[in-house]
Design a protein around this motif. Structure first.
Motif, PDB file in Angstrom:
ATOM      1  N   LEU A 140       0.869  -1.168   0.000  1.00 29.55           N
ATOM      2  CA  LEU A 140       0.000   0.000   0.000  1.00 29.55           C
ATOM      3  C   LEU A 140       0.903   1.214   0.000  1.00 29.55           C
ATOM      4  N   ASP A 183       1.348   5.523  -0.255  1.00 32.27           N
ATOM      5  CA  ASP A 183       0.814   6.882  -0.156  1.00 32.27           C
ATOM      6  C   ASP A 183       1.572   7.767  -1.140  1.00 32.27           C
ATOM      7  N   GLU A 184       0.824   8.650  -1.814  1.00 32.95           N
ATOM      8  CA  GLU A 184       1.401   9.571  -2.806  1.00 32.95           C
ATOM      9  C   GLU A 184       2.275   8.813  -3.801  1.00 32.95           C
ATOM     10  N   ARG A 194      -3.142   9.756  -5.013  1.00 29.85           N
ATOM     11  CA  ARG A 194      -2.944   9.900  -3.566  1.00 29.85           C
ATOM     12  C   ARG A 194      -2.632   8.556  -2.908  1.00 29.85           C
ATOM     13  N   GLN A 195      -3.244   7.476  -3.412  1.00 29.28           N
ATOM     14  CA  GLN A 195      -3.033   6.143  -2.844  1.00 29.28           C
ATOM     15  C   GLN A 195      -2.774   5.158  -3.972  1.00 29.28           C
ATOM     16  N   GLU A 233      -1.908   0.707  -4.736  1.00 33.06           N
ATOM     17  CA  GLU A 233      -1.717  -0.659  -4.255  1.00 33.06           C
ATOM     18  C   GLU A 233      -1.017  -1.420  -5.360  1.00 33.06           C
ATOM     19  N   ARG A 272      -5.712   5.185  -6.674  1.00 35.54           N
ATOM     20  CA  ARG A 272      -6.972   5.698  -6.136  1.00 35.54           C
ATOM     21  C   ARG A 272      -6.772   7.117  -5.636  1.00 35.54           C
TER      22      ARG A 272
END
Length: 178
Positions: free
Chosen positions: A65, A67-68, A86-87, A89, A100
């Motif tokens: 996972l 971030d950014e 922003r996210q 996976e 996402r």
């Protein structure tokens, strides 16, 4: 001695069948700040790079996972791919990256190919870096050279340049400039 033996047998844990599997933890097994995952082909050529402000690895299932998230890739013909969200996976080898939150992908044609970069924007986009396919099952906006098209779903094959939009499709096509 017989009483002690009887007590020992009664106090010992009983075999309750096969051992139970340990529960998978919902916590990451490691976390990284300002991290990068890179994938190379068999000849050593860099295929894709995934950068993130923070990455967390979950062993069950094996995933990252991010971030950014930022994704960069270039195929053997020079076609480029740049994605941000922003996210994100990703599987462990960064073959499939799901974006996402303000997802944006820019596919740049190989040098000498006609047309400008193709831009995809939506809340969720999936990028298969090995097959060079960008897809979405939620509304997406596609733009290229001043043309803008919106669809409820989309699949773009970067190798062939073919984009299929599904659901209700609207847009503005300006045609070739004279």
């Amino acid at each position: 001695l017989a009483a002690f033996t009887w007590w020992l047998v009664q106090s010992s844990p009983q075999n309750e069948g096969p051992a139970r599997a340990a529960q998978a933890s919902s916590a990451p097994d490691y976390a990284l700040q300002e991290a990068r995952v890179a994938r190379f082909d068999r000849s050593g050529r860099l295929e894709a790079v995934v950068d993130g402000k923070r990455m967390r690895h979950y062993p069950q299932p094996d995933r990252l996972l991010i971030d950014e998230v930022q994704l960069l890739g270039r195929d053997e013909n020079g076609q480029g791919l740049r994605a941000t969200a922003r996210q994100g996976e990703a599987d462990q080898v960064a073959e499939v990256v799901t974006l996402r939150g303000g997802a944006r992908v820019v596919a740049t044609p190989a040098p000498g190919k006609p047309g400008g970069p193709v831009r995809f924007e939506g809340e969720a986009l999936s990028v298969n870096t090995r097959d060079r396919v960008v897809s979405s099952s939620v509304p997406v906006t596609l733009s290229q050279d001043g043309d803008v098209v919106r669809g409820q779903s989309m699949r773009h094959d970067e190798r062939t340049g073919v984009t299929v939009l599904g659901g209700r499709v609207t847009g503005r096509y300006q045609g070739p400039s004279r």
